[in-house]
Design a protein around this motif. Structure first.
Motif, short mmCIF file in Angstrom:
data_model
loop_
_atom_site.label_atom_id
_atom_site.label_comp_id
_atom_site.label_asym_id
_atom_site.label_seq_id
_atom_site.Cartn_x
_atom_site.Cartn_y
_atom_site.Cartn_z
N VAL A 107 14.26 -2.41 -22.71
CA VAL A 107 12.98 -1.79 -22.26
C VAL A 107 13.32 -0.34 -21.98
N THR A 108 12.17 0.38 -22.42
CA THR A 108 12.15 1.94 -22.05
C THR A 108 11.04 2.23 -21.22
N LEU A 109 11.54 2.81 -20.30
CA LEU A 109 10.56 3.50 -19.20
C LEU A 109 10.48 4.90 -19.08
N GLY A 110 9.24 5.35 -19.37
CA GLY A 110 9.08 6.98 -19.44
C GLY A 110 7.80 7.58 -18.73
N ILE A 111 7.94 8.92 -18.23
CA ILE A 111 6.82 9.63 -17.74
C ILE A 111 6.78 10.82 -18.65
N GLN A 112 5.41 11.27 -18.99
CA GLN A 112 5.28 12.35 -19.79
C GLN A 112 4.35 13.37 -19.11
N HIS A 113 4.61 14.56 -18.61
CA HIS A 113 4.05 15.60 -17.81
C HIS A 113 3.44 16.63 -18.72
N LEU A 114 1.96 16.67 -18.56
CA LEU A 114 1.38 17.79 -19.36
C LEU A 114 1.87 19.25 -18.64
N LEU A 115 2.26 20.08 -19.31
CA LEU A 115 2.77 21.51 -18.82
C LEU A 115 1.37 22.24 -19.18
N THR A 116 1.16 22.64 -20.39
CA THR A 116 -0.08 23.33 -20.81
C THR A 116 -1.22 22.47 -21.96
N SER A 117 -2.40 23.00 -21.59
CA SER A 117 -3.32 22.44 -22.68
C SER A 117 -3.67 23.40 -23.84
N GLN A 118 -3.87 22.78 -24.85
CA GLN A 118 -4.29 23.65 -25.81
C GLN A 118 -5.45 24.55 -25.74
#
Length: 175
Positions: A107-118
């Motif tokens: 099982v893989t747990l992750g978090i993805q954080h937005l740095l900049t929007s297009q």
């Protein structure tokens, strides 16, 4: 420690904006695990699930492997963090010597954080951290934890051209 850069072009259907008019649900945000990932997050308030099948042949000690994959993603209300959980939900392997092994994968747990929007001339950029827990049976998983850190960027160059750029560093528990 290994590093990988992957660039992939997308079809027009993937170039849709994540935001949608109020009378229309948001577009799906496919991640294409193991090929390349898109930097935009799923729409806040929606749980997104990706599934698929994977086949690998002639690996060390394994003559063939079939896996059912699953990924769940949800983004917080601020549209800045996407929480992810994924697994080789079920794996069946033909081992060297004729034996077989099957069971649930790691099982893989992750978090993805937005740095900049297009924006005009810019990119969607995110940083993702992942931890793979060694939850699989002995012959199915490595038995060790893995860590991944990724920088993802995406851009719509035109209504018909979308590109994703992925840079990843991984610390693998088992060579």
């Amino acid at each position: 420690l290994c590093a990988t850069i992957i660039v992939a072009g997308q079809a027009e259907s993937f170039a849709q904006s994540v935001s949608a008019p109020a009378d229309k649900p948001p577009s799906v945000n496919p991640g294409r695990p193991t090929v390349t990932d898109i930097a935009s997050l799923t729409a806040p308030g929606y749980l997104e699930m990706e599934t698929g099948l994977n086949f690998a042949g002639h690996g060390p000690g394994v003559t063939s492997q079939y896996s059912a994959l699953a990924l769940l993603k949800v983004t917080d209300r601020n549209a800045r963090n996407e929480f992810r959980i994924s697994s080789n939900a079920y794996t069946f392997q033909h081992l060297a010597g004729g034996a077989t092994a099957h069971g649930f994968g790691d099982v893989t747990l992750g978090i993805q954080h937005l740095l900049t929007s297009q924006s005009r001339g810019g990119y969607d950029t995110v940083v993702r951290a992942e931890y793979k827990a060694p939850t699989a049976a002995r012959d199915i998983g490595s038995g060790r934890a893995d860590y991944n850190l990724m920088l993802l960027a995406s851009r719509d160059y035109s209504p018909r051209l979308h590109a994703d750029y992925n840079l990843a560093a991984a610390s693998l528990g088992d060579p």
